[in-house]
Design a protein around this motif. Sequence first.
Motif, mmCIF file in Angstrom:
data_model
loop_
_atom_site.group_PDB
_atom_site.id
_atom_site.type_symbol
_atom_site.label_atom_id
_atom_site.label_comp_id
_atom_site.label_asym_id
_atom_site.label_seq_id
_atom_site.Cartn_x
_atom_site.Cartn_y
_atom_site.Cartn_z
ATOM 1 N N SER A 7 0.845 -1.191 0.000
ATOM 2 C CA SER A 7 0.000 0.000 0.000
ATOM 3 C C SER A 7 0.881 1.242 0.000
ATOM 4 O O SER A 7 2.101 1.159 0.203
ATOM 5 C CB SER A 7 -0.906 0.024 1.233
ATOM 6 N N VAL A 8 0.258 2.395 -0.227
ATOM 7 C CA VAL A 8 1.006 3.659 -0.292
ATOM 8 C C VAL A 8 1.773 3.909 0.996
ATOM 9 O O VAL A 8 2.905 4.410 0.984
ATOM 10 C CB VAL A 8 0.045 4.835 -0.584
ATOM 11 N N SER A 9 1.207 3.553 2.123
ATOM 12 C CA SER A 9 1.847 3.815 3.407
ATOM 13 C C SER A 9 3.058 2.921 3.662
ATOM 14 O O SER A 9 3.856 3.182 4.560
ATOM 15 C CB SER A 9 0.833 3.615 4.544
ATOM 16 N N ASP A 10 3.200 1.857 2.870
ATOM 17 C CA ASP A 10 4.305 0.909 3.082
ATOM 18 C C ASP A 10 5.605 1.341 2.421
ATOM 19 O O ASP A 10 6.668 0.805 2.739
ATOM 20 C CB ASP A 10 3.933 -0.479 2.526
ATOM 21 N N VAL A 11 5.541 2.272 1.463
ATOM 22 C CA VAL A 11 6.709 2.597 0.649
ATOM 23 C C VAL A 11 6.949 4.101 0.649
ATOM 24 O O VAL A 11 6.027 4.881 0.423
ATOM 25 C CB VAL A 11 6.515 2.131 -0.812
ATOM 26 N N GLN A 12 8.193 4.482 0.900
ATOM 27 C CA GLN A 12 8.563 5.888 0.842
ATOM 28 C C GLN A 12 9.896 6.027 0.124
ATOM 29 O O GLN A 12 10.793 5.193 0.295
ATOM 30 C CB GLN A 12 8.677 6.491 2.243
ATOM 31 N N ILE A 13 10.034 7.084 -0.675
ATOM 32 C CA ILE A 13 11.291 7.350 -1.372
ATOM 33 C C ILE A 13 12.401 7.582 -0.340
ATOM 34 O O ILE A 13 12.233 8.309 0.625
ATOM 35 C CB ILE A 13 11.150 8.573 -2.299
ATOM 36 N N GLY A 14 13.539 6.900 -0.569
ATOM 37 C CA GLY A 14 14.681 7.052 0.324
ATOM 38 C C GLY A 14 14.737 6.041 1.443
ATOM 39 O O GLY A 14 15.724 5.998 2.194
ATOM 40 N N VAL A 35 16.546 0.132 -1.574
ATOM 41 C CA VAL A 35 16.164 1.510 -1.256
ATOM 42 C C VAL A 35 15.364 2.092 -2.418
ATOM 43 O O VAL A 35 15.868 2.200 -3.544
ATOM 44 C CB VAL A 35 17.398 2.385 -0.963
ATOM 45 N N VAL A 36 14.131 2.473 -2.157
ATOM 46 C CA VAL A 36 13.261 3.060 -3.170
ATOM 47 C C VAL A 36 13.736 4.485 -3.445
ATOM 48 O O VAL A 36 13.859 5.285 -2.517
ATOM 49 C CB VAL A 36 11.794 3.069 -2.690
ATOM 50 N N SER A 37 14.011 4.792 -4.730
ATOM 51 C CA SER A 37 14.634 6.082 -5.033
ATOM 52 C C SER A 37 13.798 7.007 -5.907
ATOM 53 O O SER A 37 14.156 8.164 -6.079
ATOM 54 C CB SER A 37 16.000 5.852 -5.713
ATOM 55 N N ASN A 38 12.691 6.503 -6.486
ATOM 56 C CA ASN A 38 11.896 7.394 -7.332
ATOM 57 C C ASN A 38 10.453 6.926 -7.418
ATOM 58 O O ASN A 38 10.108 5.813 -6.978
ATOM 59 C CB ASN A 38 12.514 7.519 -8.729
ATOM 60 N N GLU A 39 9.593 7.769 -7.996
ATOM 61 C CA GLU A 39 8.166 7.479 -8.065
ATOM 62 C C GLU A 39 7.844 6.314 -8.991
ATOM 63 O O GLU A 39 6.871 5.604 -8.778
ATOM 64 C CB GLU A 39 7.407 8.742 -8.514
ATOM 65 N N ASN A 40 8.659 6.105 -10.029
ATOM 66 C CA ASN A 40 8.426 4.966 -10.923
ATOM 67 C C ASN A 40 8.499 3.651 -10.162
ATOM 68 O O ASN A 40 7.715 2.726 -10.402
ATOM 69 C CB ASN A 40 9.454 4.952 -12.059
ATOM 70 N N GLN A 41 9.467 3.559 -9.242
ATOM 71 C CA GLN A 41 9.616 2.343 -8.448
ATOM 72 C C GLN A 41 8.405 2.143 -7.534
ATOM 73 O O GLN A 41 7.912 1.020 -7.378
ATOM 74 C CB GLN A 41 10.902 2.409 -7.639
ATOM 75 N N ILE A 42 7.920 3.221 -6.950
ATOM 76 C CA ILE A 42 6.725 3.115 -6.105
ATOM 77 C C ILE A 42 5.540 2.663 -6.942
ATOM 78 O O ILE A 42 4.756 1.791 -6.527
ATOM 79 C CB ILE A 42 6.422 4.471 -5.428
#
Length: 383
Positions: A7-14, A35-42
């Motif tokens: 869900s959106v709350s599970d993933v944050q950039i950085g 490490v999630v680094s950009n919106e495409n990955q989300i």
Amino acid sequence: MSKKRISVSDVQIGQALKWDVYGSDGGLLLRRGFVVSNENQIEILLQRGMYLASDIGEDEPQIDAEGRKIFPKTVERPSVVRMIAQVRNELSTLSFNLTEAPQARTQFLVLAKKTMIATYLDSDVALGSILLHQTGGYAVRHCVDVAIVSILVAKALKKTDEEIIFLVAACLSMNISMLSQQEHLQAKSEDLSADEQALIFHHPEQSVALLKAAGVHDEAWLSWILHHHENEDGTGYPGKKHSADIPQNAKIISIADRYCARICARSYRKSLLPSAALKDILVAGKSTVDLMLVALFIRELGTYPIGSFVKLENGELGVVTSKGGTATTPYVHVLTDAWGAPLPVPIKRDTHKNLHGIREVLHRDQVRVIFAMRHLWGEIAME
């Protein structure tokens, strides 16, 4: 242990992922610690990802049958460069053994999905690999390069992931009837023979025939391969189709094919500078290509495509590593100082600033510095 939808709350950039993430088909997408680094990955995680939930804390040890503590091992971070190299290797095996592959269609789609995921994870690294990681045979590598460029353009056109996967499958299999001869043709310095010209002219039809024999019957996929050498003005082959009769995805493959071929050196000519390749397509083939699509390619790849070598106004030499504030002001990691001495660590420059503006684009042999892609992008570009 149970699966839970991201869900959106599970993933944050950085922030690093706390779980191994799997797709709906059960295939591993990302390992814990990425490490999630950009919106495409989300976006791709929200669309495709499920994670394995566990009662065991991420840093807590497990206990084996003899009561000993087993601490979590260091997680290997995913590398876009390695993923693309794996696709190249597996595509080569599949393509050169097509008649013996019992699940060829499925295997092409799996490779297409891997290529798309790698490109979505970090499109800068994926594009950089085209110019900076030219390993393996040209014929197969070229198909993967065309797929990467096509993904970015298709995404800009807001095509669905499903359509993009089939578009990528078409890129990966577009030259399958002449792969073994393509290495020879790539190295030729003299004119093509009549047999070689016939091989090239008929390869779209022959590739379609081979794929059908291997169990691929998807009409769109095969149509894009059949039409990827047709021209807007009807001068292409094999059917001399005009613009309205050429599928848009075939046009995307065609322009990506021409671009990637131009930036690769041949025995009889030096490669074109990436900054000049698309302009050359506009000038040399303005009546044969969809000009609106070429404009979109230029927008997505930039005036100075990622992986290009450049000299800055202050004399420093470096590599374009990401888009900047405008199409003409990308970010560059410099490899040498103004006097040509190699830097111990590449330094990021914003070419929007006058001192760091781009003075000229260089060929690779003009930059006499040994470096690896990981020096520019970190672990996600490990070779």
